[in-house]
Motif scaffolding. Sequence first.
Motif, PDB file in Angstrom:
ATOM      1  N   TYR A  62       5.182   1.822  -8.275  1.00 33.89           N
ATOM      2  CA  TYR A  62       5.230   0.945  -7.235  1.00 33.89           C
ATOM      3  C   TYR A  62       5.998  -0.206  -7.392  1.00 33.89           C
ATOM      4  CZ  TYR A  62       4.241  -2.596  -3.401  1.00 33.89           C
ATOM      5  OH  TYR A  62       4.447  -3.346  -2.576  1.00 33.89           O
ATOM      6  N   THR A  90       3.198  -2.430  12.140  1.00 36.39           N
ATOM      7  CA  THR A  90       1.805  -2.981  11.363  1.00 36.39           C
ATOM      8  C   THR A  90       2.326  -3.963  10.665  1.00 36.39           C
ATOM      9  OG1 THR A  90       1.890  -1.496   9.704  1.00 36.39           O
ATOM     10  CG2 THR A  90       0.938  -0.725  11.674  1.00 36.39           C
ATOM     11  N   ILE A  99      -1.359 -10.016   0.508  1.00 38.87           N
ATOM     12  CA  ILE A  99      -1.282 -10.150   1.728  1.00 38.87           C
ATOM     13  C   ILE A  99      -2.660  -9.371   2.590  1.00 38.87           C
ATOM     14  CG2 ILE A  99      -0.074 -10.517   4.014  1.00 38.87           C
ATOM     15  CD1 ILE A  99       1.309 -12.078   1.871  1.00 38.87           C
ATOM     16  N   ILE A 134       3.073  -6.873   7.768  1.00 35.27           N
ATOM     17  CA  ILE A 134       4.136  -7.993   7.790  1.00 35.27           C
ATOM     18  C   ILE A 134       5.400  -7.619   8.594  1.00 35.27           C
ATOM     19  CG2 ILE A 134       6.027  -8.545   6.054  1.00 35.27           C
ATOM     20  CD1 ILE A 134       3.469  -8.145   3.862  1.00 35.27           C
ATOM     21  N   THR A 169      -3.314  -6.277   6.659  1.00 37.43           N
ATOM     22  CA  THR A 169      -2.362  -5.087   6.831  1.00 37.43           C
ATOM     23  C   THR A 169      -2.969  -3.923   6.498  1.00 37.43           C
ATOM     24  OG1 THR A 169      -1.131  -4.858   4.662  1.00 37.43           O
ATOM     25  CG2 THR A 169      -0.548  -6.943   6.062  1.00 37.43           C
ATOM     26  N   LYS A 177       9.773  -1.648  -6.778  1.00 42.77           N
ATOM     27  CA  LYS A 177      10.204  -2.932  -6.031  1.00 42.77           C
ATOM     28  C   LYS A 177      11.178  -3.589  -7.117  1.00 42.77           C
ATOM     29  CE  LYS A 177       7.810  -3.044  -2.285  1.00 42.77           C
ATOM     30  NZ  LYS A 177       8.331  -2.821  -0.810  1.00 42.77           N
ATOM     31  N   ASP A 232      11.914   7.685  10.152  1.00 42.06           N
ATOM     32  CA  ASP A 232      11.323   7.632   8.800  1.00 42.06           C
ATOM     33  C   ASP A 232      12.484   7.117   7.908  1.00 42.06           C
ATOM     34  OD1 ASP A 232      10.961   8.221   6.139  1.00 42.06           O
ATOM     35  OD2 ASP A 232       9.704  10.039   6.348  1.00 42.06           O
ATOM     36  N   ALA A 233      12.458   6.178   7.485  1.00 42.26           N
ATOM     37  CA  ALA A 233      13.531   5.257   6.623  1.00 42.26           C
ATOM     38  C   ALA A 233      14.100   6.177   5.286  1.00 42.26           C
ATOM     39  CB  ALA A 233      12.980   3.840   6.136  1.00 42.26           C
ATOM     40  N   GLY A 249       2.831 -11.679  -2.429  1.00 43.19           N
ATOM     41  CA  GLY A 249       1.853 -11.470  -3.268  1.00 43.19           C
ATOM     42  C   GLY A 249       0.844 -10.837  -2.384  1.00 43.19           C
ATOM     43  N   ASN A 254      11.542  -3.505   5.730  1.00 46.68           N
ATOM     44  CA  ASN A 254       9.991  -3.661   5.405  1.00 46.68           C
ATOM     45  C   ASN A 254       9.395  -2.468   5.063  1.00 46.68           C
ATOM     46  OD1 ASN A 254       7.415  -5.386   5.768  1.00 46.68           O
ATOM     47  ND2 ASN A 254       7.710  -3.632   7.276  1.00 46.68           N
ATOM     48  N   ARG A 279       7.160   5.783  11.643  1.00 47.88           N
ATOM     49  CA  ARG A 279       7.083   7.114  11.377  1.00 47.88           C
ATOM     50  C   ARG A 279       6.000   7.579  12.631  1.00 47.88           C
ATOM     51  NH1 ARG A 279       5.472   8.078   5.355  1.00 47.88           N
ATOM     52  NH2 ARG A 279       4.284   6.197   6.128  1.00 47.88           N
ATOM     53  N   ARG A 280       4.894   6.566  12.882  1.00 52.73           N
ATOM     54  CA  ARG A 280       4.014   7.098  13.874  1.00 52.73           C
ATOM     55  C   ARG A 280       4.275   6.309  15.236  1.00 52.73           C
ATOM     56  NH1 ARG A 280      -1.009   4.659  10.512  1.00 52.73           N
ATOM     57  NH2 ARG A 280       0.730   3.387  10.277  1.00 52.73           N
TER      58      ARG A 280
HETATM   59  N1  NAP Z   1       0.146  -6.426   1.835  1.00 50.89           N
HETATM   60  C1  NAP Z   1       0.460  -6.853   0.765  1.00 50.89           C
HETATM   61  O1  NAP Z   1      -0.314  -7.168   0.094  1.00 50.89           O
HETATM   62  C2  NAP Z   1       2.000  -6.728   0.123  1.00 50.89           C
HETATM   63  C3  NAP Z   1       2.272  -7.067  -0.842  1.00 50.89           C
HETATM   64  C4  NAP Z   1       3.480  -7.143  -1.545  1.00 50.89           C
HETATM   65  C5  NAP Z   1       4.758  -6.396  -0.753  1.00 50.89           C
HETATM   66  N2  NAP Z   1       4.273  -5.657   0.523  1.00 50.89           N
HETATM   67  C6  NAP Z   1       5.268  -4.993   1.025  1.00 50.89           C
HETATM   68  O2  NAP Z   1       5.244  -5.161   2.392  1.00 50.89           O
HETATM   69  C7  NAP Z   1       5.733  -4.277   3.202  1.00 50.89           C
HETATM   70  C8  NAP Z   1       4.877  -4.200   4.348  1.00 50.89           C
HETATM   71  O3  NAP Z   1       3.508  -3.844   4.156  1.00 50.89           O
HETATM   72  P1  NAP Z   1       2.150  -4.147   4.890  1.00 50.89           P
HETATM   73  O4  NAP Z   1       1.330  -4.927   3.785  1.00 50.89           O
HETATM   74  O5  NAP Z   1       2.625  -4.845   6.073  1.00 50.89           O
HETATM   75  O6  NAP Z   1       1.460  -2.831   4.937  1.00 50.89           O
HETATM   76  P2  NAP Z   1       1.467  -1.935   6.202  1.00 50.89           P
HETATM   77  O7  NAP Z   1       0.684  -2.270   7.178  1.00 50.89           O
HETATM   78  O8  NAP Z   1       1.080  -0.453   5.589  1.00 50.89           O
HETATM   79  O9  NAP Z   1       3.152  -1.670   6.732  1.00 50.89           O
HETATM   80  C9  NAP Z   1       3.944  -0.548   6.231  1.00 50.89           C
HETATM   81  C10 NAP Z   1       4.742  -0.300   7.499  1.00 50.89           C
HETATM   82  O10 NAP Z   1       5.745   0.653   7.084  1.00 50.89           O
HETATM   83  C11 NAP Z   1       5.762   1.606   7.676  1.00 50.89           C
HETATM   84  N3  NAP Z   1       6.513   2.687   6.981  1.00 50.89           N
HETATM   85  C12 NAP Z   1       5.930   3.246   5.792  1.00 50.89           C
HETATM   86  N4  NAP Z   1       6.842   4.095   5.328  1.00 50.89           N
HETATM   87  C13 NAP Z   1       7.862   4.256   6.284  1.00 50.89           C
HETATM   88  C14 NAP Z   1       9.010   5.266   6.269  1.00 50.89           C
HETATM   89  N5  NAP Z   1       9.287   5.919   5.322  1.00 50.89           N
HETATM   90  N6  NAP Z   1       9.691   4.899   7.271  1.00 50.89           N
HETATM   91  C15 NAP Z   1       9.401   3.847   8.435  1.00 50.89           C
HETATM   92  N7  NAP Z   1       8.359   3.368   8.295  1.00 50.89           N
HETATM   93  C16 NAP Z   1       7.517   3.236   7.250  1.00 50.89           C
HETATM   94  C17 NAP Z   1       4.464   2.074   8.265  1.00 50.89           C
HETATM   95  O11 NAP Z   1       4.292   2.748   9.481  1.00 50.89           O
HETATM   96  P3  NAP Z   1       4.358   4.468   9.425  1.00 50.89           P
HETATM   97  O12 NAP Z   1       3.301   4.770   8.555  1.00 50.89           O
HETATM   98  O13 NAP Z   1       3.831   4.759  10.744  1.00 50.89           O
HETATM   99  O14 NAP Z   1       5.694   4.856   9.020  1.00 50.89           O
HETATM  100  C18 NAP Z   1       3.971   0.568   8.367  1.00 50.89           C
HETATM  101  O15 NAP Z   1       3.924   0.096   9.675  1.00 50.89           O
HETATM  102  C19 NAP Z   1       5.692  -2.953   2.309  1.00 50.89           C
HETATM  103  O16 NAP Z   1       7.227  -2.830   1.621  1.00 50.89           O
HETATM  104  C20 NAP Z   1       4.885  -3.339   1.161  1.00 50.89           C
HETATM  105  O17 NAP Z   1       5.358  -2.649   0.007  1.00 50.89           O
HETATM  106  C21 NAP Z   1       2.941  -5.965   0.893  1.00 50.89           C
END
Ligand code: NAP
Length: 241
Positions: free
Chosen positions: A145, A12, A178, A14, A181, A149, A56-57, A176, A80, A34-35
């Motif tokens: 959180y 999903t 995003i 990023i 997602t 980070k 699961d990481a 920042g 990620n 994980r899904r």
């Molecule tokens: N969106 C923002 O504004 C933002 C800003 C700063 C940083 N970030 C960082 O960007 C990264 C990606 O986030 P996103 O915004 O793209 O959100 P997201 O769509 O929720 O993506 C997170 C992905 O990580 C997977 N995941 C979570 N825990 C996991 C685990 N233990 N093992 C394996 N996979 C795992 C989830 O899938 P499953 O649930 O199926 O495992 C999901 O596909 C994250 O590290 C987040 O902290 C996001």
Amino acid sequence: MTRTVLVTGGGTGIGKAVAAAFLAGGDHVIITGRRPEVLSSAAEELEGALTTVVCDATDPEQLEALRGRLPDVVDVLVNNAGGNREFDGAPPSDLRGLAERWRANLDANLLGAVLTTAAVDKLLGPGGAVVNIGSFAADRGAGSYGAAKAAMNTWNIFLAGQLGPRGVTCNVVAPGYIDSTEFFRDRRSAAFHEERVAETLVGRAGRPEDVADVVRFIASPAARHITGQVLRVDGGVIPTR
Ligand SMILES: NC(=O)c1ccc[n+]([C@@H]2O[C@H](COP(=O)([O-])OP(=O)(O)OC[C@H]3O[C@@H](n4cnc5c(N)ncnc54)[C@H](OP(=O)(O)O)[C@@H]3O)[C@@H](O)[C@H]2O)c1
């Protein structure tokens, strides 16, 4: 040259955009999550040499199983997987709940990257790159959180020192706000969105592709002398002097 790229949480947001960017460049990409249903749907959408592995990481046994399925060389590892576990359920009402929240965010955003990197360490070779997805929350006092980070940023410097002599760069790409997602779940009201956009110097939310393009650059031969850094992709919310 075709590279092998491992993207955790690549089903999903990023991670999926990062996978798409490397696939578009002709690389072999392995995404985890994980899904299983999320990975299957990403596999239907993404075009190119893609492999999906449920993993699961934060789980050492699942990471050992993942390692057994990887080729002899992993050129690029993108840590990620993560997210803000403070968004899960009601705020903690006692110390036990507080401890659970903190452990959950440290596990999801720090330990997962540390364990995944250790699992694939021996497969990373000269010209390789580890890219850790951090957050601008590391600099904005965002509780467990942000603390997780921020710890990732510090660990990245250690990792860059460990892997540098082997020709592997290690950097943090710190997004920042995003949108589009799963990160914010159902919290993204119009007012919430506008507040975050107003903080940027560019007047818009970031897109997963904004982050993916920087990840691809920092893992490319063009960036081989950049390591131990945090690159913010936040539309100028936290400018650098
Ligand atoms: N969106 C923002 O504004 C933002 C800003 C700063 C940083 N970030 C960082 O960007 C990264 C990606 O986030 P996103 O915004 O793209 O959100 P997201 O769509 O929720 O993506 C997170 C992905 O990580 C997977 N995941 C979570 N825990 C996991 C685990 N233990 N093992 C394996 N996979 C795992 C989830 O899938 P499953 O649930 O199926 O495992 C999901 O596909 C994250 O590290 C987040 O902290 C996001």
